[in-house]
Scaffold this active site. Sequence first.
Site, PDB file in Angstrom:
ATOM      1  CG  ASP A 204      -0.232   0.062   2.547  1.00 26.44           C
ATOM      2  OD1 ASP A 204       0.873  -0.502   2.650  1.00 26.44           O
ATOM      3  OD2 ASP A 204      -0.765   0.673   3.497  1.00 26.44           O
ATOM      4  CG  HIS A 517      -1.416  -7.145  -1.880  1.00 24.24           C
ATOM      5  ND1 HIS A 517      -2.591  -7.235  -2.587  1.00 24.24           N
ATOM      6  CD2 HIS A 517      -1.542  -6.040  -1.109  1.00 24.24           C
ATOM      7  CE1 HIS A 517      -3.396  -6.251  -2.243  1.00 24.24           C
ATOM      8  NE2 HIS A 517      -2.776  -5.492  -1.349  1.00 24.24           N
ATOM      9  CG  ASP A 563       3.367 -16.196  -6.388  1.00 24.58           C
ATOM     10  OD1 ASP A 563       3.191 -14.971  -6.183  1.00 24.58           O
ATOM     11  OD2 ASP A 563       4.235 -16.640  -7.168  1.00 24.58           O
ATOM     12  CD  GLU A 572       0.510  -5.533   1.905  1.00 31.19           C
ATOM     13  OE1 GLU A 572      -0.389  -6.093   2.550  1.00 31.19           O
ATOM     14  OE2 GLU A 572       0.583  -4.292   1.759  1.00 31.19           O
TER      15      GLU A 572
HETATM   16  O1  G3I Z   1      -0.191 -11.713  17.911  1.00 35.62           O
HETATM   17  C1  G3I Z   1      -1.276 -12.597  17.591  1.00 35.62           C
HETATM   18  C2  G3I Z   1      -0.997 -13.978  18.111  1.00 35.62           C
HETATM   19  O2  G3I Z   1      -0.940 -13.940  19.511  1.00 35.62           O
HETATM   20  C3  G3I Z   1      -2.095 -14.913  17.606  1.00 35.62           C
HETATM   21  O3  G3I Z   1      -1.796 -16.209  17.987  1.00 35.62           O
HETATM   22  C4  G3I Z   1      -2.176 -14.850  16.093  1.00 35.62           C
HETATM   23  C5  G3I Z   1      -3.300 -15.722  15.515  1.00 35.62           C
HETATM   24  O4  G3I Z   1      -3.702 -15.275  14.253  1.00 35.62           O
HETATM   25  O5  G3I Z   1      -2.423 -13.534  15.707  1.00 35.62           O
HETATM   26  C6  G3I Z   1      -1.420 -12.630  16.092  1.00 35.62           C
HETATM   27  O6  G3I Z   1      -1.826 -11.350  15.678  1.00 35.62           O
HETATM   28  C7  G3I Z   1      -1.669 -11.065  14.319  1.00 35.62           C
HETATM   29  C8  G3I Z   1      -0.833  -9.808  14.230  1.00 35.62           C
HETATM   30  O7  G3I Z   1      -0.736  -9.422  12.902  1.00 35.62           O
HETATM   31  C9  G3I Z   1       0.588 -10.019  14.777  1.00 35.62           C
HETATM   32  O8  G3I Z   1       1.320 -10.851  13.952  1.00 35.62           O
HETATM   33  C10 G3I Z   1      -3.035 -10.843  13.698  1.00 35.62           C
HETATM   34  O9  G3I Z   1      -3.756 -12.048  13.667  1.00 35.62           O
HETATM   35  C11 G3I Z   1      -2.872 -10.312  12.304  1.00 35.62           C
HETATM   36  O10 G3I Z   1      -4.122  -9.958  11.757  1.00 35.62           O
HETATM   37  C12 G3I Z   1      -1.967  -9.110  12.304  1.00 35.62           C
HETATM   38  O11 G3I Z   1      -1.664  -8.809  10.991  1.00 35.62           O
HETATM   39  C13 G3I Z   1      -1.121  -7.538  10.715  1.00 35.62           C
HETATM   40  C14 G3I Z   1      -1.843  -6.987   9.500  1.00 35.62           C
HETATM   41  O12 G3I Z   1      -1.246  -5.763   9.101  1.00 35.62           O
HETATM   42  C15 G3I Z   1      -3.322  -6.750   9.733  1.00 35.62           C
HETATM   43  O13 G3I Z   1      -3.507  -5.798  10.710  1.00 35.62           O
HETATM   44  C16 G3I Z   1       0.360  -7.729  10.395  1.00 35.62           C
HETATM   45  O14 G3I Z   1       1.083  -8.080  11.577  1.00 35.62           O
HETATM   46  C17 G3I Z   1       0.942  -6.460   9.816  1.00 35.62           C
HETATM   47  O15 G3I Z   1       2.241  -6.743   9.361  1.00 35.62           O
HETATM   48  C18 G3I Z   1       0.083  -5.953   8.666  1.00 35.62           C
HETATM   49  O16 G3I Z   1       0.590  -4.735   8.250  1.00 35.62           O
HETATM   50  C19 G3I Z   1       0.055  -4.179   7.067  1.00 35.62           C
HETATM   51  C20 G3I Z   1      -0.400  -2.774   7.416  1.00 35.62           C
HETATM   52  O17 G3I Z   1      -1.486  -2.859   8.305  1.00 35.62           O
HETATM   53  C21 G3I Z   1      -0.764  -1.981   6.168  1.00 35.62           C
HETATM   54  N1  G3I Z   1       0.309  -2.030   5.190  1.00 35.62           N
HETATM   55  C22 G3I Z   1       0.660  -3.371   4.814  1.00 35.62           C
HETATM   56  C23 G3I Z   1       1.134  -4.170   6.002  1.00 35.62           C
HETATM   57  C24 G3I Z   1       1.587  -5.555   5.608  1.00 35.62           C
HETATM   58  O18 G3I Z   1       0.542  -6.416   5.285  1.00 35.62           O
HETATM   59  O1  9MR Z   2      -4.003  -3.604   0.064  1.00 38.35           O
HETATM   60  C1  9MR Z   2      -4.192  -3.631   1.453  1.00 38.35           C
HETATM   61  C2  9MR Z   2      -2.958  -4.153   2.142  1.00 38.35           C
HETATM   62  O2  9MR Z   2      -1.868  -3.280   1.907  1.00 38.35           O
HETATM   63  C3  9MR Z   2      -3.218  -4.359   3.625  1.00 38.35           C
HETATM   64  O3  9MR Z   2      -2.129  -4.994   4.237  1.00 38.35           O
HETATM   65  C4  9MR Z   2      -4.460  -5.203   3.818  1.00 38.35           C
HETATM   66  C5  9MR Z   2      -4.795  -5.458   5.278  1.00 38.35           C
HETATM   67  O4  9MR Z   2      -5.252  -4.379   5.928  1.00 38.35           O
HETATM   68  O5  9MR Z   2      -5.543  -4.607   3.185  1.00 38.35           O
HETATM   69  C6  9MR Z   2      -5.385  -4.478   1.789  1.00 38.35           C
HETATM   70  O6  9MR Z   2      -6.488  -3.849   1.271  1.00 38.35           O
HETATM   71  C7  9MR Z   2      -7.628  -4.670   1.127  1.00 38.35           C
HETATM   72  C8  9MR Z   2      -8.674  -4.274   2.140  1.00 38.35           C
HETATM   73  O7  9MR Z   2      -8.222  -4.524   3.450  1.00 38.35           O
HETATM   74  C9  9MR Z   2      -9.969  -5.022   1.877  1.00 38.35           C
HETATM   75  N1  9MR Z   2     -10.397  -4.820   0.497  1.00 38.35           N
HETATM   76  C10 9MR Z   2      -9.409  -5.239  -0.489  1.00 38.35           C
HETATM   77  C11 9MR Z   2      -8.096  -4.534  -0.299  1.00 38.35           C
HETATM   78  C12 9MR Z   2      -6.991  -5.090  -1.228  1.00 38.35           C
HETATM   79  O8  9MR Z   2      -7.353  -5.215  -2.481  1.00 38.35           O
END
Ligand code: G3I
Ligand code: 9MR
Length: 594
Positions: A204, A517, A563, A572
């Site tokens: 993003d 992604h 993939d 991503e």
């Molecule tokens: O910490 C818990 C753990 O205790 C549990 O057992 C496990 C089970 O699913 O979940 C863990 O939490 C996860 C957390 O990341 C820590 O790893 C959540 O489920 C998971 O939803 C969360 O995902 C994060 C994701 O954003 C959604 O919020 C990722 O860490 C984080 O790297 C990712 O970051 C995104 C940014 O929001 C937007 N830009 C892209 C970026 C990469 O995808």
């Molecule tokens: O593209 C977004 C990605 O960078 C984020 O990590 C992800 C989780 O928050 O969300 C993606 O965006 C999606 C959104 O959450 C739901 N609608 C579809 C989007 C991607 O096409």
Amino acid sequence: MSFPPKYLARIIAVVSLSSLLAACGNDGNSNGSSSVAGAANSSASSSLIKVNQLGFLPESSKLAVVPDVPATSFKLLKAGTAIEVFSGTLSAAKVWDASRESVKVADFSSVKTPGDYQLHVDGLANSHVFSIAPDVYNALNAASIKAFYFNRSGVELLPEFAGKFARPLGHADTQVLIHPSAASDARPSGTVVSSPKGWYDAGDYNKYIVNSGISTYTLLAAYEHFPEIFNNQNLTIPESGNALPDLLDETLWNLEWMLTMQDPNDGGVYHKLTNENFDGTIMPHEALRERYLVQKTTAATLDFAAVMATASRVFAPYETQLPGLSAKMRKAAESAWEWANIHPAIVYKQPSDVRTGEYGDKTLSDEFAWAAAELYITTRVDGYYTALKPVDVFNSVPSWGNVNGLAWVSLAHHRAQLTNVADQTLIASRIKTLADNLLSTWYASPYKVSMEKHDFVWGSNSGALNQAMMLVQAYRLNGKRDYLDAAQAQLDYVLGRNATDTSFVTGFGEKSTLHPHHRPSEADGIPEPIPGFIAGGPQPGQQDKADCKAVYPSSVAAKSYLDNYCSYASNEIAINWNAPLVYVSAAIAALTPK
Ligand code: G3I
Ligand code: 9MR
């Protein structure tokens, strides 16, 4: 001489792999070969020999994972031939619960002669072609840093630096609005501020301080620990050729942005610079939505303090080139620390009109500890060491939300320069305890990795590499070879010795991630992805299922990887996942005996 078609494919792959390595070593702009191994489905990947597809240094530990077939031995062949250079016995089969596979291990560490090779086991297809070479990770390391350049906000990527991935300037961010959640008397809602540069977080186009914190630090730590790897590296970025190593130039691009994220009126730091919603699949210059600075938080402010304190000491030698920068960073770190102590528990709360990444974190003791540690190391003021409360701070594998480990990494590296207040025994034991835990997992692991089933969360590949980073710290402290071999295993894991038979780094390996992604990689009209990015990796959450027409090949933890561009939960890219790739590829190259 004629070759059967299977070997011809391998030979083509060797040629394209070698040209990729050569080209990336010179300019880092090349793009890799596309897959020649064909798409693997889950059961197909289980019947393949898994190996680091890039290869090994001559003195590296060298392991491959072999499906549980009746054969008890393996052969190492010269690539594309039946010429045997080594043979060995396979280990007994064991089941890895993370992938639910029964596997054996082939150990060919004793082979040290540079060349291109394949593994052969009766009853199985030969492995991917890989190399043994003294410079085998140079191009990987360069490309993994160059990836940050490709994710720069606020600048046109010119063809002389970006090659075919050149693109117009996106997100100047010179006029962003203070969001209501961030309003203050001095900067009411709607105030226009300038916050240019920085890296896009991931696939993003938003910029988040918390994630910038660990990412920027990891690059600075790579430089502090292994300057010899970076001092003469040429990444062909606009700053190449100036007095700074290219890695520091690239890191500065983000540090300059981070500095703009501090409210000059009170020292607090905004959590993120963002759109209200994620953009569609468009190029940066086409993404024209309004941008906002959202809510100051304690986590962002402390991560900022830690990074600025670190940067202040790393950039101190460049006073002539960057007058006043080091002192400015130190002051920024100190005022951020003060703000956080006045506001010790402001947790990010996503405003109702904002839907982009949260990086929300309710546990702030680790951010306090990390900021205190970096301020202590940089200023040598004992009060920061006391504030760190070292006895209460344990060591753990770092992630964006858990940064305790970064404090111990820095304290261990700088141990010889610390004041008397620092407990040297405690520092060494914190490093050793964590690494020994990882090591015992590695000893027992059927796949010979320190990843366990519970490690397969969003961004699991960064977990693998951050485990390696922590193993490396123990090796640097006491030189026990097993720590280095276990770290190597984690690099092997992300480069192909995993249950998906995929090298997760774009452009590297015969079967590498092709459809990350990553908006620019998808929207640029170029078939292959921008090279040097590591995909998030397998994890069974599949939070993107509703957005994916394509189907995951498996829901088993270590195989739950898709993939496909749709798969933001497994495919991503992100700056905090690339940064430990930079660190670990440099560390292995620097530390493995020559
Ligand atoms: O910490 C818990 C753990 O205790 C549990 O057992 C496990 C089970 O699913 O979940 C863990 O939490 C996860 C957390 O990341 C820590 O790893 C959540 O489920 C998971 O939803 C969360 O995902 C994060 C994701 O954003 C959604 O919020 C990722 O860490 C984080 O790297 C990712 O970051 C995104 C940014 O929001 C937007 N830009 C892209 C970026 C990469 O995808
Ligand atoms: O593209 C977004 C990605 O960078 C984020 O990590 C992800 C989780 O928050 O969300 C993606 O965006 C999606 C959104 O959450 C739901 N609608 C579809 C989007 C991607 O096409």
